[in-house]
Design a protein around this motif. Structure first.
Motif, PDB file in Angstrom:
ATOM      1  N   ASP A  45     -50.398  26.958  42.680  1.00  0.00           N
ATOM      2  CA  ASP A  45     -50.963  26.987  44.030  1.00  0.00           C
ATOM      3  C   ASP A  45     -50.808  25.622  44.704  1.00  0.00           C
ATOM      4  OD1 ASP A  45     -52.791  25.864  42.252  1.00  0.00           O
ATOM      5  OD2 ASP A  45     -54.557  26.697  43.231  1.00  0.00           O
ATOM      6  N   SER A  46     -51.061  24.547  43.943  1.00  0.00           N
ATOM      7  CA  SER A  46     -50.921  23.202  44.510  1.00  0.00           C
ATOM      8  C   SER A  46     -49.483  22.946  44.945  1.00  0.00           C
ATOM      9  CB  SER A  46     -51.342  22.133  43.504  1.00  0.00           C
ATOM     10  OG  SER A  46     -52.728  22.231  43.236  1.00  0.00           O
ATOM     11  N   VAL A  50     -48.415  22.011  48.700  1.00  0.00           N
ATOM     12  CA  VAL A  50     -47.735  20.737  48.925  1.00  0.00           C
ATOM     13  C   VAL A  50     -46.362  20.973  49.559  1.00  0.00           C
ATOM     14  CG1 VAL A  50     -46.566  18.889  47.639  1.00  0.00           C
ATOM     15  CG2 VAL A  50     -48.984  19.350  47.246  1.00  0.00           C
ATOM     16  N   GLY A  51     -45.684  22.038  49.088  1.00  0.00           N
ATOM     17  CA  GLY A  51     -44.385  22.384  49.660  1.00  0.00           C
ATOM     18  C   GLY A  51     -44.504  22.687  51.154  1.00  0.00           C
ATOM     19  N   CYS A  57     -43.891  18.526  57.727  1.00  0.00           N
ATOM     20  CA  CYS A  57     -43.554  17.152  58.116  1.00  0.00           C
ATOM     21  C   CYS A  57     -42.114  17.088  58.599  1.00  0.00           C
ATOM     22  CB  CYS A  57     -43.692  16.193  56.921  1.00  0.00           C
ATOM     23  SG  CYS A  57     -45.380  15.718  56.566  1.00  0.00           S
ATOM     24  N   ALA A  58     -41.209  17.638  57.803  1.00  0.00           N
ATOM     25  CA  ALA A  58     -39.783  17.592  58.137  1.00  0.00           C
ATOM     26  C   ALA A  58     -39.536  18.233  59.498  1.00  0.00           C
ATOM     27  CB  ALA A  58     -38.979  18.296  57.047  1.00  0.00           C
ATOM     28  N   GLU A  59     -40.208  19.344  59.774  1.00  0.00           N
ATOM     29  CA  GLU A  59     -40.004  20.049  61.039  1.00  0.00           C
ATOM     30  C   GLU A  59     -40.444  19.225  62.253  1.00  0.00           C
ATOM     31  OE1 GLU A  59     -40.529  24.502  59.092  1.00  0.00           O
ATOM     32  OE2 GLU A  59     -42.042  23.761  60.487  1.00  0.00           O
ATOM     33  N   LEU A  60     -41.440  18.355  62.045  1.00  0.00           N
ATOM     34  CA  LEU A  60     -41.988  17.604  63.179  1.00  0.00           C
ATOM     35  C   LEU A  60     -41.441  16.184  63.290  1.00  0.00           C
ATOM     36  CD1 LEU A  60     -45.717  18.659  63.349  1.00  0.00           C
ATOM     37  CD2 LEU A  60     -43.661  19.828  64.073  1.00  0.00           C
ATOM     38  N   GLY A  61     -40.543  15.807  62.387  1.00  0.00           N
ATOM     39  CA  GLY A  61     -39.998  14.456  62.433  1.00  0.00           C
ATOM     40  C   GLY A  61     -40.911  13.423  61.797  1.00  0.00           C
ATOM     41  N   ILE A  62     -41.897  13.882  61.022  1.00  0.00           N
ATOM     42  CA  ILE A  62     -42.754  12.970  60.253  1.00  0.00           C
ATOM     43  C   ILE A  62     -42.083  12.754  58.903  1.00  0.00           C
ATOM     44  CG2 ILE A  62     -44.993  12.795  59.069  1.00  0.00           C
ATOM     45  CD1 ILE A  62     -46.211  14.427  61.398  1.00  0.00           C
ATOM     46  N   VAL A  67     -44.558  12.013  46.173  1.00  0.00           N
ATOM     47  CA  VAL A  67     -44.913  11.396  44.896  1.00  0.00           C
ATOM     48  C   VAL A  67     -45.362  12.499  43.953  1.00  0.00           C
ATOM     49  CG1 VAL A  67     -46.346   9.659  43.763  1.00  0.00           C
ATOM     50  CG2 VAL A  67     -45.641   9.314  46.144  1.00  0.00           C
ATOM     51  N   ASP A  68     -44.522  12.794  42.946  1.00  0.00           N
ATOM     52  CA  ASP A  68     -44.811  13.852  41.980  1.00  0.00           C
ATOM     53  C   ASP A  68     -45.107  13.195  40.638  1.00  0.00           C
ATOM     54  OD1 ASP A  68     -42.905  15.020  44.107  1.00  0.00           O
ATOM     55  OD2 ASP A  68     -43.724  16.788  43.119  1.00  0.00           O
TER      56      ASP A  68
END
Ligand SMILES: Nc1nc(=O)c2c([nH]1)NC[C@@H]1CN(c3ccc(C(=O)N[C@@H](CCC(=O)O)C(=O)O)cc3)C=[N+]21
Length: 294
Positions: A45-46, A50-51, A57-62, A67-68
């Motif tokens: 679930d985590s 997290v995915g 983030c990628a979609e918004l340009g962030i 860190v895994d």
């Protein structure tokens, strides 16, 4: 019949506003907001949550800093990683996905996150400020903020209304009650030791369901016209699905939607908004930092 509040649509609207602001920051300062997303271990679930956060983030340009860390990591080593992120000037927000493994003290780890980067709003000092009249934390916790945002954007009045929060967890129930109180509602919290919670819930103009109990809130418990925000994301077995399970809320949606004035579905209600509030907090943190250092 209730108005079904579409969390995906509201989330998408806010996400495009955030994307616009991210572009402006990049133009003006040549910098983009950065969010560190820390996950310890490999809970399914985590990993899925997290995915979703990294993808958003990628979609918004962030820029997301992934860190895994292994399940067996020591508390000291995890804290060292947090300190490195605190010192990294390209990182404006730090999210440590919960729950952490049992050998790690969550509160200790969260208290090591720099206050200015606590985009989850889980630092004890930010929670303390949320609890104080006349004070505001640097960041509001994402799920409670998502609940309030959905109410406000749907035109639901909060001031002077009776609100009942079902559940008292540190990450949802308790902070959601504090936010409603700050918004001038009369707030009651019901929990596992409350006798006959249905009699209290029946009085509520606003219900925030965050108990983690699938369909525990019945349609007959809902006051006609009430606004019902369902935070539950309970996986229940469903052999007809490829995944073998489906998500249900804490509210019996079929029944409750006949009586409520507004209701959020699960999935597609609070969940997508929670991720969006995280992105919004990250943008705000980045703006505070970038504008201060220029
Ligand atoms: N440090 C930390 N911060 C959190 O904010 C945090 C956390 N730890 N640990 C776990 C919970 C849970 N959580 C959710 C986020 C999005 C959805 C979400 O988007 N759900 C989709 C469905 C997703 C699906 O289909 O699996 C929906 O409701 O439509 C759900 C749950 C954040 N949490």
């Amino acid at each position: 019949m209730a108005t079904v509040i579409d969390g995906k649509v509201v989330a998408q609207t806010i996400r495009s506003e955030i994307a616009d602001e991210v572009r402006l920051l990049a133009q003006k300062y040549g910098k983009v907001p950065g969010l560190a997303v820390v996950i310890v271990g490999s809970r399914k679930d985590s990993q899925s949550y997290v995915g979703m956060k990294r993808k958003a983030c990628a979609e918004l340009g962030i820029k997301s800093f992934d860190v895994d860390l292994p399940e067996q990591i020591s508390q000291a080593e995890l804290i060292k990683q947090v300190h490195e992120l605190n010192d990294n000037t390209d990182v404006h927000g730090i999210l440590v996905q919960l729950p952490l493994p049992k050998h790690i003290n969550e509160e200790k780890v969260l208290s090591e996150i720099s206050l200015e980067k606590d985009v989850d709003g889980f630092h004890p000092l930010n929670i303390g400020k949320l609890a104080m009249k006349g004070r505001d934390p640097l960041f509001l916790p994402c799920t409670p903020k998502a609940c309030l945002e959905l109410l406000q954007r749907s035109g639901v009045t909060i001031k002077g209304k009776k609100a009942v929060v079902v559940g008292r967890s540190n990450i949802v129930g308790l902070p959601a009650s504090l936010l409603l109180l700050k918004a001038d509602a009369t707030v009651t919290i019901v929990h596992s030791h409350t006798s006959q919670p249905e009699n209290i819930i029946r009085e509520a103009d606003i219900v925030i369901a965050a108990a983690g109990q699938p369909k525990m809130i019945k349609g007959s418990w809902i006051k006609p016209g009430a606004a019902v925000i369902d935070v539950g994301t309970n996986a229940v077995d469903d052999p007809t699905r490829k995944s073998g399970y489906r998500l249900v809320g804490d509210v019996d949606f079929e029944e409750a939607s006949k009586t409520a004035g507004w209701i959020t579905p699960v999935p597609g209600g609070v969940g997508p908004m929670t991720v969006t509030m995280l992105l919004k907090n990250t943008l705000e943190g980045a703006k505070r930092y970038i504008e201060q250092s220029n």
